[in-house]
Design an enzyme around this catalytic site. Structure first.
Site, mmCIF file in Angstrom:
data_model
loop_
_atom_site.group_PDB
_atom_site.id
_atom_site.type_symbol
_atom_site.label_atom_id
_atom_site.label_comp_id
_atom_site.label_asym_id
_atom_site.label_seq_id
_atom_site.Cartn_x
_atom_site.Cartn_y
_atom_site.Cartn_z
ATOM 1 N N SER A 1 46.700 -71.726 12.467
ATOM 2 C CA SER A 1 46.884 -73.030 13.460
ATOM 3 C C SER A 1 45.832 -73.828 13.135
ATOM 4 O O SER A 1 44.884 -73.867 12.101
ATOM 5 C CB SER A 1 45.623 -72.031 14.213
ATOM 6 N N HIS B 1 51.406 -71.833 13.914
ATOM 7 C CA HIS B 1 50.469 -72.194 15.344
ATOM 8 C C HIS B 1 50.330 -73.107 15.438
ATOM 9 O O HIS B 1 49.563 -73.981 15.426
ATOM 10 C CB HIS B 1 49.354 -71.175 15.724
ATOM 11 N N ASP C 1 48.834 -75.477 18.354
ATOM 12 C CA ASP C 1 47.992 -76.124 20.106
ATOM 13 C C ASP C 1 48.453 -76.844 20.294
ATOM 14 O O ASP C 1 48.564 -78.341 20.427
ATOM 15 C CB ASP C 1 46.092 -75.924 19.968
ATOM 16 N N MET D 1 46.995 -79.581 24.314
ATOM 17 C CA MET D 1 46.247 -78.661 25.114
ATOM 18 C C MET D 1 46.331 -80.098 25.770
ATOM 19 O O MET D 1 46.157 -81.244 25.358
ATOM 20 C CB MET D 1 44.648 -78.666 24.487
ATOM 21 N N HIS E 1 51.440 -73.326 21.580
ATOM 22 C CA HIS E 1 51.119 -72.346 22.227
ATOM 23 C C HIS E 1 50.477 -73.323 23.336
ATOM 24 O O HIS E 1 49.852 -74.653 23.104
ATOM 25 C CB HIS E 1 49.679 -71.892 21.155
ATOM 26 N N MET F 1 48.879 -75.253 26.192
ATOM 27 C CA MET F 1 47.856 -74.347 27.276
ATOM 28 C C MET F 1 47.378 -75.915 27.623
ATOM 29 O O MET F 1 46.686 -76.870 28.056
ATOM 30 C CB MET F 1 45.850 -74.756 26.283
ATOM 31 N N MET G 1 45.218 -63.534 24.286
ATOM 32 C CA MET G 1 43.947 -64.811 23.661
ATOM 33 C C MET G 1 42.279 -63.393 23.997
ATOM 34 O O MET G 1 42.242 -62.840 24.303
ATOM 35 C CB MET G 1 43.430 -65.959 25.309
ATOM 36 N N ASP H 1 44.707 -64.292 19.289
ATOM 37 C CA ASP H 1 44.157 -65.785 18.996
ATOM 38 C C ASP H 1 43.576 -65.966 19.270
ATOM 39 O O ASP H 1 42.862 -65.814 20.450
ATOM 40 C CB ASP H 1 45.858 -66.964 20.014
HETATM 41 C C1 DX5 Z 1 42.151 -71.955 21.139
HETATM 42 C C2 DX5 Z 1 43.180 -71.520 20.091
HETATM 43 C C3 DX5 Z 1 43.294 -71.199 18.413
HETATM 44 C C4 DX5 Z 1 42.419 -71.381 17.657
HETATM 45 C C5 DX5 Z 1 42.117 -70.810 17.009
HETATM 46 O O1 DX5 Z 1 42.157 -71.945 22.211
HETATM 47 O O2 DX5 Z 1 44.446 -71.132 20.790
HETATM 48 O O3 DX5 Z 1 44.457 -71.556 18.344
HETATM 49 O O4 DX5 Z 1 42.890 -72.148 16.789
HETATM 50 O O5 DX5 Z 1 41.002 -70.974 16.023
HETATM 51 P P1 DX5 Z 1 39.754 -69.710 15.198
HETATM 52 O O6 DX5 Z 1 40.935 -68.980 14.808
HETATM 53 O O7 DX5 Z 1 39.090 -70.558 14.890
HETATM 54 O O8 DX5 Z 1 39.485 -68.902 16.571
HETATM 55 ZN ZN ZN Z 2 46.662 -71.239 19.828
#
Ligand code: DX5
Ligand code: ZN
Length: 221
Positions: free
Chosen positions: A9, A32, A34, A36, A65, A67, A136, A174
């Site tokens: 990620s 991956h 993310d 947000m 991903h 969010m 998650m 994740d």
């Molecule tokens: C958190 C993200 C993850 C995050 C994971 O909301 O969706 O993808 O980057 O990071 P680690 O592996 O450090 O938990």
């Molecule tokens: Zn994620």
């Protein structure tokens, strides 16, 4: 089940040196990204322009991903941008089956993500539309949080549900995936592993990736 895949990620990468950070994880199985929106989760990160910058600097398949709220409206933008898989949150979609079909029509693989508190039953009716189910294993929003152990039985039940229906979809976990937690997640039935801090905080990201992959492979079904 297919062989385990590790997707780093980039939330946890040094954003000022993104192209170099992408090179560090070139041996990964996918990337991956993310996204947000500061509404669905209390943090702001990424957007379509980040995805475009990433795609221009990696040959890895990108899974986005999302969010973000209003997934029905915004997720298709990420399919159009060229993501291999687009994964909105089920909780943010009012018409998940319609959304899944729209993403597929636009040429993307289709994922659907669940927060830790969302029961599997909520996604059961959509499973037949999916390539990937994202469970998650932390509350979404931040990297570096500890893996929620109680999610192991949810992963097991998801794997059983997918098997009973004879579906091909992969189960991605994740949050908090490290060398200490990946074996149990693999044993429970996950086969795609997002690893943020475990990879990006390592001195040797490639070594961390192969160690995670070997641990998962030794414990996958
Ligand atoms: C958190 C993200 C993850 C995050 C994971 O909301 O969706 O993808 O980057 O990071 P680690 O592996 O450090 O938990
Ligand atoms: Zn994620």
């Amino acid at each position: 089940m297919t062989s385990p895949a590790i997707h780093p990620s980039i939330l946890n990468a040094d954003q000022a040196h993104l192209a170099d950070e992408l090179k560090r994880v070139a041996s990964a199985d996918g990337l991956h990204v993310d996204i947000m929106d500061n509404h669905f989760v209390p943090n702001l990160f990424g957007g379509p322009s980040l995805v475009e910058a990433v795609l221009a600097n990696t040959s890895l398949a990108v899974d986005a991903h999302l969010m973000i709220d209003n997934a029905d409206r915004w997720a298709p933008v990420y399919a159009e941008a060229g993501c291999a898989i687009v994964t909105p949150h089920l909780e943010a979609s009012t018409a998940p089956i319609r959304l899944a079909r729209e993403l597929r029509r636009l040429g993307a693989g289709v994922g659907m993500a669940l927060r830790p508190a969302t029961p599997l039953e909520a996604v059961e009716h959509v499973l037949g539309e999916l390539d990937l189910l994202l469970l998650m294993t932390v509350e979404p929003g931040f990297g570096g949080q500890p893996f929620i152990e109680a999610m192991l039985s949810k992963i097991e039940r998801a794997r059983a549900m997918v098997g009973a229906r004879g579906l091909e979809l992969r189960i991605q976990v994740d949050g908090g995936v490290t060398t200490r937690t990946i074996e149990r997640a693999a044993e429970a039935g996950a086969d795609v592993f997002v690893a943020g801090s475990a990879v990006y905080r390592a001195d040797d990201a490639a070594a961390s990736l192969s160690r995670l992959r070997a641990l998962a492979a030794a414990h996958s079904h």
